[in-house]
Structures are given as C-alpha cells and as structure tokens.
Design an enzyme around this catalytic site. Structure first.
Site, PDB file in Angstrom:
ATOM      1  N   LYS A   1     -72.715 -21.684  -6.003  1.00  0.00           N
ATOM      2  CA  LYS A   1     -72.222 -20.454  -6.261  1.00  0.00           C
ATOM      3  C   LYS A   1     -73.563 -20.098  -7.184  1.00  0.00           C
ATOM      4  O   LYS A   1     -74.191 -18.885  -7.496  1.00  0.00           O
ATOM      5  CB  LYS A   1     -71.977 -19.759  -6.548  1.00  0.00           C
ATOM      6  CG  LYS A   1     -69.989 -20.169  -7.323  1.00  0.00           C
ATOM      7  CD  LYS A   1     -68.993 -20.657  -6.464  1.00  0.00           C
ATOM      8  CE  LYS A   1     -68.558 -21.471  -6.709  1.00  0.00           C
ATOM      9  NZ  LYS A   1     -67.407 -22.651  -6.478  1.00  0.00           N
TER      10      LYS A   1
ATOM     11  N   GLY B   1     -53.998 -29.143  -9.361  1.00  0.00           N
ATOM     12  CA  GLY B   1     -55.708 -29.203  -8.824  1.00  0.00           C
ATOM     13  C   GLY B   1     -56.391 -27.608  -8.112  1.00  0.00           C
ATOM     14  O   GLY B   1     -58.292 -28.327  -7.532  1.00  0.00           O
TER      15      GLY B   1
ATOM     16  N   ASP C   1     -66.730 -16.792 -11.799  1.00  0.00           N
ATOM     17  CA  ASP C   1     -67.153 -17.709 -10.696  1.00  0.00           C
ATOM     18  C   ASP C   1     -66.761 -15.984  -9.305  1.00  0.00           C
ATOM     19  O   ASP C   1     -68.156 -16.072  -8.592  1.00  0.00           O
ATOM     20  CB  ASP C   1     -66.262 -17.926 -10.498  1.00  0.00           C
ATOM     21  CG  ASP C   1     -65.768 -19.035  -9.218  1.00  0.00           C
ATOM     22  OD1 ASP C   1     -66.878 -19.988  -8.861  1.00  0.00           O
ATOM     23  OD2 ASP C   1     -65.665 -18.184  -8.051  1.00  0.00           O
TER      24      ASP C   1
ATOM     25  N   GLU D   1     -60.262 -26.320 -13.175  1.00  0.00           N
ATOM     26  CA  GLU D   1     -60.262 -26.925 -14.369  1.00  0.00           C
ATOM     27  C   GLU D   1     -60.066 -27.439 -15.232  1.00  0.00           C
ATOM     28  O   GLU D   1     -59.188 -26.042 -15.549  1.00  0.00           O
ATOM     29  CB  GLU D   1     -61.682 -26.728 -14.118  1.00  0.00           C
ATOM     30  CG  GLU D   1     -62.596 -26.178 -13.456  1.00  0.00           C
ATOM     31  CD  GLU D   1     -62.871 -27.293 -12.013  1.00  0.00           C
ATOM     32  OE1 GLU D   1     -63.735 -28.070 -12.979  1.00  0.00           O
ATOM     33  OE2 GLU D   1     -63.778 -26.946 -11.400  1.00  0.00           O
TER      34      GLU D   1
ATOM     35  N   LYS E   1     -70.166 -15.409  -6.961  1.00  0.00           N
ATOM     36  CA  LYS E   1     -70.377 -14.577  -5.099  1.00  0.00           C
ATOM     37  C   LYS E   1     -69.869 -13.274  -4.978  1.00  0.00           C
ATOM     38  O   LYS E   1     -70.846 -13.006  -4.387  1.00  0.00           O
ATOM     39  CB  LYS E   1     -68.569 -15.107  -4.807  1.00  0.00           C
ATOM     40  CG  LYS E   1     -68.590 -17.195  -5.448  1.00  0.00           C
ATOM     41  CD  LYS E   1     -66.963 -17.068  -5.227  1.00  0.00           C
ATOM     42  CE  LYS E   1     -66.324 -18.644  -5.207  1.00  0.00           C
ATOM     43  NZ  LYS E   1     -65.480 -18.641  -5.695  1.00  0.00           N
TER      44      LYS E   1
HETATM   45  P1  NAP Z   1     -66.924 -32.843  -8.043  1.00  0.00           P
HETATM   46  O1  NAP Z   1     -65.726 -32.694  -7.096  1.00  0.00           O
HETATM   47  O2  NAP Z   1     -67.292 -32.811  -9.314  1.00  0.00           O
HETATM   48  O3  NAP Z   1     -68.199 -33.171  -7.098  1.00  0.00           O
HETATM   49  C1  NAP Z   1     -68.942 -33.589  -7.942  1.00  0.00           C
HETATM   50  C2  NAP Z   1     -70.451 -34.672  -7.161  1.00  0.00           C
HETATM   51  O4  NAP Z   1     -71.052 -34.678  -7.879  1.00  0.00           O
HETATM   52  C3  NAP Z   1     -69.460 -36.086  -7.710  1.00  0.00           C
HETATM   53  O5  NAP Z   1     -69.380 -37.442  -7.076  1.00  0.00           O
HETATM   54  C4  NAP Z   1     -70.217 -36.661  -8.624  1.00  0.00           C
HETATM   55  O6  NAP Z   1     -70.768 -37.857  -9.241  1.00  0.00           O
HETATM   56  C5  NAP Z   1     -71.732 -36.010  -8.295  1.00  0.00           C
HETATM   57  N1  NAP Z   1     -73.056 -35.978  -9.689  1.00  0.00           N
HETATM   58  C6  NAP Z   1     -73.144 -35.128 -10.695  1.00  0.00           C
HETATM   59  N2  NAP Z   1     -74.085 -34.750 -11.354  1.00  0.00           N
HETATM   60  C7  NAP Z   1     -74.441 -35.768 -10.765  1.00  0.00           C
HETATM   61  C8  NAP Z   1     -75.518 -36.448 -10.649  1.00  0.00           C
HETATM   62  N3  NAP Z   1     -76.769 -36.072 -12.288  1.00  0.00           N
HETATM   63  N4  NAP Z   1     -76.190 -37.503 -10.287  1.00  0.00           N
HETATM   64  C9  NAP Z   1     -75.720 -37.822  -9.194  1.00  0.00           C
HETATM   65  N5  NAP Z   1     -74.467 -37.681  -8.770  1.00  0.00           N
HETATM   66  C10 NAP Z   1     -74.092 -36.173  -9.644  1.00  0.00           C
HETATM   67  O7  NAP Z   1     -67.270 -31.574  -7.207  1.00  0.00           O
HETATM   68  P2  NAP Z   1     -66.877 -30.621  -6.269  1.00  0.00           P
HETATM   69  O8  NAP Z   1     -65.752 -29.912  -5.926  1.00  0.00           O
HETATM   70  O9  NAP Z   1     -67.388 -31.078  -5.556  1.00  0.00           O
HETATM   71  O10 NAP Z   1     -67.953 -29.437  -5.936  1.00  0.00           O
HETATM   72  C11 NAP Z   1     -69.568 -29.943  -5.602  1.00  0.00           C
HETATM   73  C12 NAP Z   1     -70.331 -28.183  -5.474  1.00  0.00           C
HETATM   74  O11 NAP Z   1     -69.570 -26.868  -4.283  1.00  0.00           O
HETATM   75  C13 NAP Z   1     -70.000 -27.370  -6.368  1.00  0.00           C
HETATM   76  O12 NAP Z   1     -71.283 -26.704  -6.631  1.00  0.00           O
HETATM   77  C14 NAP Z   1     -68.857 -25.963  -6.335  1.00  0.00           C
HETATM   78  O13 NAP Z   1     -69.017 -25.001  -6.876  1.00  0.00           O
HETATM   79  C15 NAP Z   1     -69.070 -26.053  -4.766  1.00  0.00           C
HETATM   80  N6  NAP Z   1     -67.800 -25.811  -3.977  1.00  0.00           N
HETATM   81  C16 NAP Z   1     -66.702 -26.734  -4.734  1.00  0.00           C
HETATM   82  C17 NAP Z   1     -65.909 -25.513  -3.687  1.00  0.00           C
HETATM   83  C18 NAP Z   1     -64.162 -26.760  -4.254  1.00  0.00           C
HETATM   84  O14 NAP Z   1     -63.048 -26.181  -3.720  1.00  0.00           O
HETATM   85  N7  NAP Z   1     -64.114 -27.977  -4.680  1.00  0.00           N
HETATM   86  C19 NAP Z   1     -65.052 -24.896  -3.338  1.00  0.00           C
HETATM   87  C20 NAP Z   1     -66.424 -24.370  -2.378  1.00  0.00           C
HETATM   88  C21 NAP Z   1     -67.630 -24.541  -3.609  1.00  0.00           C
HETATM   89  P3  NAP Z   1     -69.769 -38.915  -9.692  1.00  0.00           P
HETATM   90  O15 NAP Z   1     -68.741 -38.727  -8.291  1.00  0.00           O
HETATM   91  O16 NAP Z   1     -69.764 -40.026  -9.790  1.00  0.00           O
HETATM   92  O17 NAP Z   1     -69.498 -38.471 -10.733  1.00  0.00           O
END
Ligand code: NAP
Length: 431
Positions: free
Chosen positions: A105, A186, A200, A189, A204
């Site tokens: 977002k 969880g 955030d 953050e 949105k």
């Molecule tokens: P996350 O659990 O922190 O996962 C991020 C992933 O990106 C990890 O696998 C990390 O690798 C990888 N990564 C980060 N920097 C990188 C880089 N420079 N090069 C290669 N890989 C990289 O995040 P998430 O919760 O899945 O969220 C992902 C996106 O979805 C974000 O934009 C978030 O705002 C959005 N989102 C999340 C949720 C939710 O509920 N979690 C809901 C809606 C939207 P490593 O695993 O090796 O560290």
C-alpha cells in the site's frame, strides 16, 4: 491449457500464502479458467531462513533483479514491501512488459501515478487488490462492482491491528497491554508506529479515495491521527453513551465538490455494522449515488486473506493477458469525480469532547458559553460526581463545522479552570 510463469519477490507471510494457494487450488484454476501456474523464480533476502513453505532451492535467488528480468517470468509478484527497492523493481518489471501484482500500500499510495504511467507505456498493468483491506475485494468493488455509481462517501476500518487494540481496550485492557498482546500474537510489528499512528490506514485511505474520485490523492493529503493518544476513559465514556471508538478512515465528498480524507479515532454507534467490526477484522461502508449503502466485511490482513487477493489478481492478469486486453487498462484511469482535496476544517460532523475542569461554580456555564459563541449546539452533557478537585465533563455535539470546533477548543484550552488539554473525537451516527 495456457501456462503462466510466476516470479515472486518475497517469501514471507504473504509470499508463503500465495505459494500455498497455488498448490491448494491449482487443479481448480486449471478446470475453472484453463490456466496452469508455474512459480519459476523466487527472491528472498536470506536463502537459509526458515520458511512457512518449502520451495525448490534451484528457483530461489537473493537478487530480485533475477525475477524482474527473467525471460521465464510472465507475472511478477512484489511481496517484499517498503518503498525502495520495491519501486525500482516494479518499474523494471513493467518496463520489461510483465504484469505486476503488489500488496504494497505504501508503494501504491506514494508512487501510483508513476507506476500506472510505466504500465501504460509498456502495454501492461499493475494490480493491487491486496494493498487495501486484505481479503476484502474492495478495489475490484470500486473499479467494477460499483462502476454505475458516483461515490458519495467511504468510511472504513482499514487497520486490523488498531481494531484489535481498540477491542481489547473496550474490554478494559490498557493501551500498553493491548499493544503488547497484539505484538505477542503477531498482529503488530516490533515497531508499531505505522499501524497505531494511523499511517498505514492513511495509505489505504488515499488509495480508496483515488479510485472513488478519479484523481490520485497522495498520503500527504490525508489528515491522520492514530490511536496511540487514546485514553481508556474516553472508550468508557463512549461506551456509556452507546458508542465505540474505532480508527476510521473517512472519505467524504464536501459540498463544494472536493474530497476530505482523514483517519482518526471516531465514535460510531455500537449497534451499527461498522461498530460491530471487532478484533483484527476490517469493515468498509461505501455510499453510492445509485446503490445506496453497501458494507464489506472480512479479514484485512494475514497470510491467507492477503494471498487470496494476490492470487485473484494473478488470475485477473492471466485473463487479461490471454484475451489481449492487458494493454487496455494500466490499473488506474483518471476521471472527473471531484475538484481536489478538501481542508479537514471544512468538514461538518458531530464531535465528542472531554474537558477536565476545576470542580467549582460557573465552570459549566463558561464552557457551554464558549461552545455557543462558536455555533456549537450540545446534544448531551455528562459530568460524573467527583471527589477530586478536577472533574471530566463530556459533551456530545450536534453537527458542527470542524473549523468552529477547533476555534472553541483553543479558547477552552486557554481557560485557567481547564486543567488538561481538551480531548475531542469525531462522532458518526451513520443514519
Ligand atoms: P514479510 O513477512 O516481512 O516478508 C517479506 C519478504 O520479502 C521476505 O521473504 C524477505 O526475505 C523478502 N525481502 C525483503 N527485502 C528483500 C530484498 N531486498 N530482496 C529480496 N527479498 C527481500 O512481509 P509480508 O507480511 O509478507 O508483507 C509483504 C507485503 O504485503 C508488504 O508490502 C505488506 O505491506 C503487504 N501486506 C501484508 C499483509 C500481511 O498480513 N502480512 C497484509 C496486506 C498487505 P527474507 O524472508 O529472506 O527476509
């Protein structure tokens, strides 16, 4: 069977859910749409981190450029988050003619126009359903399901973490303990600032306002107040009056055809649909000029809800590629829906006001006099008996111009009998 090759940047919470979803529903997608999906590249930061899903090591890389430049990737999923390098990578993928799906977002809110322009220039599209309200298909609803409507207003609970904390506080838990619970489970953050500070939800809200009113509103046009300044006592006073305090994104068309966008703690009736949205859930009320009221409810975040939205975007991208229509829509099209952002001070609303005053004669009449001087009409006033020298006075107003309320607050704050900075929150009845 048409085969699509998918490259994923980020295999964290959302990326893992996406891989699981393809594995769980691959046969369904083949039978329902005639599409087969093959995840051909996955970029992560650390190859040795423990993962929620097993992925063949041979397709993994620590260089996300390998995904956006790969010849064997048709659709790129940006699931890493943050502004940079996500923005540069998405631009590269679009410039390489690939369809892009993102859940980010912050990226869409800040860099949307640049990304849409790149998509259009390259005959492709960026999809971003997961960027707002997780599993609720709110982007699609605004762009497709409600396309026959001019949008009048949107009110939404867009941040599940804050809604969880507020639900705990309503049950009597302090803000600090509720935040600690959210972190332990969880939902929040380690640094919760973006959630509890309202940023955030602000991202949105900017995205929803842009889609609803046809011009790109950036986050700096959103007035934001978080829940980090809320006192338990305000939640209790609200409850006694039949309301709940929720962090609400308010997107309203004003009388002069502008759009006011704000995120702030807002009193809503306990019995309303939006007031019934508890814990980590999201709820969004959209008023259209043809359909009337609609309400959307569901999980706003988490692995499964978010991956549901991401994979739905992948299927939409596949259909658009297969039909040759991918070049027809970049992801956003401007239209004349409003004449620009409105000042929050121009919004008319009801308000909750708590003033802690010296417990002495004539204080109440002084306060009500100041409110009257600013054309603020009082709907109710509560002063509980106190055995202290100070006493809270809680006032619910009728509709008032925000500018008048701000002026009255400034007058009240300067009175010697007012012992703390007055607290005020918006109040929406939704009738
Ligand atoms: P996350 O659990 O922190 O996962 C991020 C992933 O990106 C990890 O696998 C990390 O690798 C990888 N990564 C980060 N920097 C990188 C880089 N420079 N090069 C290669 N890989 C990289 O995040 P998430 O919760 O899945 O969220 C992902 C996106 O979805 C974000 O934009 C978030 O705002 C959005 N989102 C999340 C949720 C939710 O509920 N979690 C809901 C809606 C939207 P490593 O695993 O090796 O560290």
């Amino acid at each position: 069977m048409k085969k699509f090759r998918v490259g994923i940047i980020g295999l964290g919470t959302v990326g893992s859910g996406v891989v699981e979803c393809f594995r769980k529903n691959g046969a369904l997608f083949a039978s329902r749409y005639g599409f087969e999906y093959d995840v051909t590249k996955v970029a992560v930061r650390n190859l040795d981190s423990k993962r929620l899903v097993e992925v063949d090591r041979s397709i993994m890389t620590t260089n996300p450029e390998d995904v956006v430049n790969a010849d064997d990737v048709d659709i790129v999923l940006e699931l890493m988050g943050g502004q940079e390098p996500a923005r540069t990578l998405v631009l590269k993928a679009l410039n390489n003619g690939k369809a892009v799906i993102t859940a980010n977002k912050a990226l869409i809110a800040e860099s949307g126009p640049e990304l849409f322009a790149a998509a259009e220039a390259n005959g492709t599209r960026i999809f971003f359903e997961a960027s707002v309200a997780g599993g609720i298909p709110i982007i699609k609803s605004l762009q497709e399901g409600l396309s026959s409507n001019g949008i009048e207003s949107i009110h939404g609970i867009l941040n599940g973490t804050c809604n969880f904390i507020l639900s705990c506080m309503e049950a009597g838990t302090s803000y600090t303990d509720a935040l600690a619970d959210a972190q332990r489970l969880g939902y929040a953050e380690a640094d919760p600032t973006l959630d509890v500070g309202g940023g955030d939800a602000g991202h949105k809200a900017a995205i929803l306002a842009s889609l609803a009113f046809g011009q790109w509103f950036t986050s700096d046009m959103v007035s934001v107040r978080g829940i980090d300044e809320l006192d338990l006592v305000d939640i209790e006073f609200a409850r006694d009056a039949g309301y709940r305090i929720k962090l609400i994104a308010n997107i309203l068309k004003t009388e002069d055809d502008k759009v006011s966008i704000d995120v702030q703690p807002t009193l809503v009736p306990q019995a309303s649909m939006i007031g019934s949205v508890m814990d980590v859930y999201n709820g969004i009320k959209i008023l259209g000029n043809t359909v009337g009221d609609t309400f959307f409810y569901g999980q706003g975040a988490g692995k499964d809800a978010t991956s549901s939205a991401v994979v739905t975007d992948v299927i939409d991208a596949s259909q658009a590629i297969a039909s040759g229509m991918i070049k027809d829509f970049s992801g956003f099209k401007a239209f004349e829906g409003a004449s620009g952002p409105a000042e929050l001070s121009a919004v008319v609303s009801r308000f909750y006001l708590r003033v802690v005053v010296e417990d002495s004669p004539k204080v109440l009449s002084t306060i009500t006099g100041i409110l009257g001087d600013h054309n603020i009409s009082i709907a109710s006033i509560t002063q509980k008996e106190s055995h202290e020298k100070s006493v809270p006075v809680v006032i619910l107003t009728h509709d008032v111009l925000t500018k008048e309320l701000e002026a009255a607050l400034s007058n009240l704050d300067s009175l010697p009998v007012v012992l703390e900075k007055p607290r005020t929150y918006r109040l929406e009845d939704f009738d």
